[in-house]
Design a protein around this motif. Structure first.
Motif, mmCIF file in Angstrom:
data_model
loop_
_atom_site.group_PDB
_atom_site.id
_atom_site.type_symbol
_atom_site.label_atom_id
_atom_site.label_comp_id
_atom_site.label_asym_id
_atom_site.label_seq_id
_atom_site.Cartn_x
_atom_site.Cartn_y
_atom_site.Cartn_z
ATOM 1 N N GLU A 181 -5.696 -4.881 -5.495
ATOM 2 C CA GLU A 181 -6.591 -5.972 -5.551
ATOM 3 C C GLU A 181 -6.100 -6.204 -7.128
ATOM 4 O OE1 GLU A 181 -9.866 -2.716 -5.722
ATOM 5 O OE2 GLU A 181 -8.269 -3.206 -4.617
ATOM 6 N N ARG A 232 -4.986 0.074 -7.480
ATOM 7 C CA ARG A 232 -5.256 -0.729 -6.383
ATOM 8 C C ARG A 232 -4.606 -1.983 -6.033
ATOM 9 N NH1 ARG A 232 -11.317 1.144 -7.715
ATOM 10 N NH2 ARG A 232 -11.537 -0.783 -8.038
ATOM 11 N N GLY A 268 0.876 -1.356 0.002
ATOM 12 C CA GLY A 268 -0.106 0.197 0.010
ATOM 13 C C GLY A 268 0.851 1.308 0.128
ATOM 14 N N ASP A 295 -9.912 4.295 -8.777
ATOM 15 C CA ASP A 295 -11.035 5.331 -7.841
ATOM 16 C C ASP A 295 -11.174 6.665 -8.648
ATOM 17 O OD1 ASP A 295 -11.049 3.544 -5.955
ATOM 18 O OD2 ASP A 295 -9.337 4.306 -4.785
#
Length: 177
Positions: A86, A84, A33, A77
């Protein structure tokens, strides 16, 4: 003196016409992240122990020559070009294939939803495509195999102005050539 002032004026005029859109420093988010800039990823930043990027080993594919099955779309987003977490495995799968089949080329097509002006959406779509291209590059894909292009809001995947429709239009598509 006149020549000097003329040259100075011309250079100021040319500098003022340059684009302020920076596409060179596309952030990529790793699985932990944290955001990694392209300059850090290319080794211009500090070493691994002080914030740099360690080499990534994606392992061997079960069938290195097999075309990746499954999804080829990375969703983003609103107003963002950060990948992201995922979608990291999707990018790793395509990187593994492109590294195994060096003759294969791919286009990353960046798209946006209908909000915003044409120029803004073209720039955002380009940043999304460049983010995926950069992530593939970090995983060892040769730059000459990948092309990043933006369609902005011109080719929506789903018609409609509701949030569900617009979220499907904020994407980067991996298209094999």
């Amino acid at each position: 003196m006149k020549h000097f002032l003329l040259a100075l004026g011309a250079s100021v005029l040319i500098a003022g016409c340059g684009s302020s859109v920076k596409l060179d420093d596309v952030p990529v988010v790793d699985k932990a992240g944290t955001t990694v800039s392209q300059s850090d990823a290319q080794g211009t930043g500090a070493g691994v122990g002080s914030g740099g990027v360690a080499p990534v080993s994606i392992g061997n594919a079960d069938q290195p020559g097999a075309m990746p099955a499954g999804p080829r779309i990375v969703y983003f987003d609103f107003d963002s070009y950060v990948i992201r977490p995922e979608f990291q495995s999707l990018i790793e799968t395509h990187a593994r294939y492109l590294k195994a089949v060096k003759t294969r080329k791919v286009a990353i097509e960046g798209h946006t939803d209908e909000r915003g002006g044409r120029e803004y959406n073209l720039a955002l779509g380009q940043k999304r495509a460049e983010a995926v291209r950069s992530a593939l590059g970090l995983l060892g894909v040769v730059d000459s195999q990948v092309e990043a292009v933006s369609f902005g809001k011109e080719k929506p995947a789903v018609p409609g102005s509701d949030e569900a429709s617009m979220s499907k239009n904020r994407r980067a598509e991996i298209t094999y050539r």
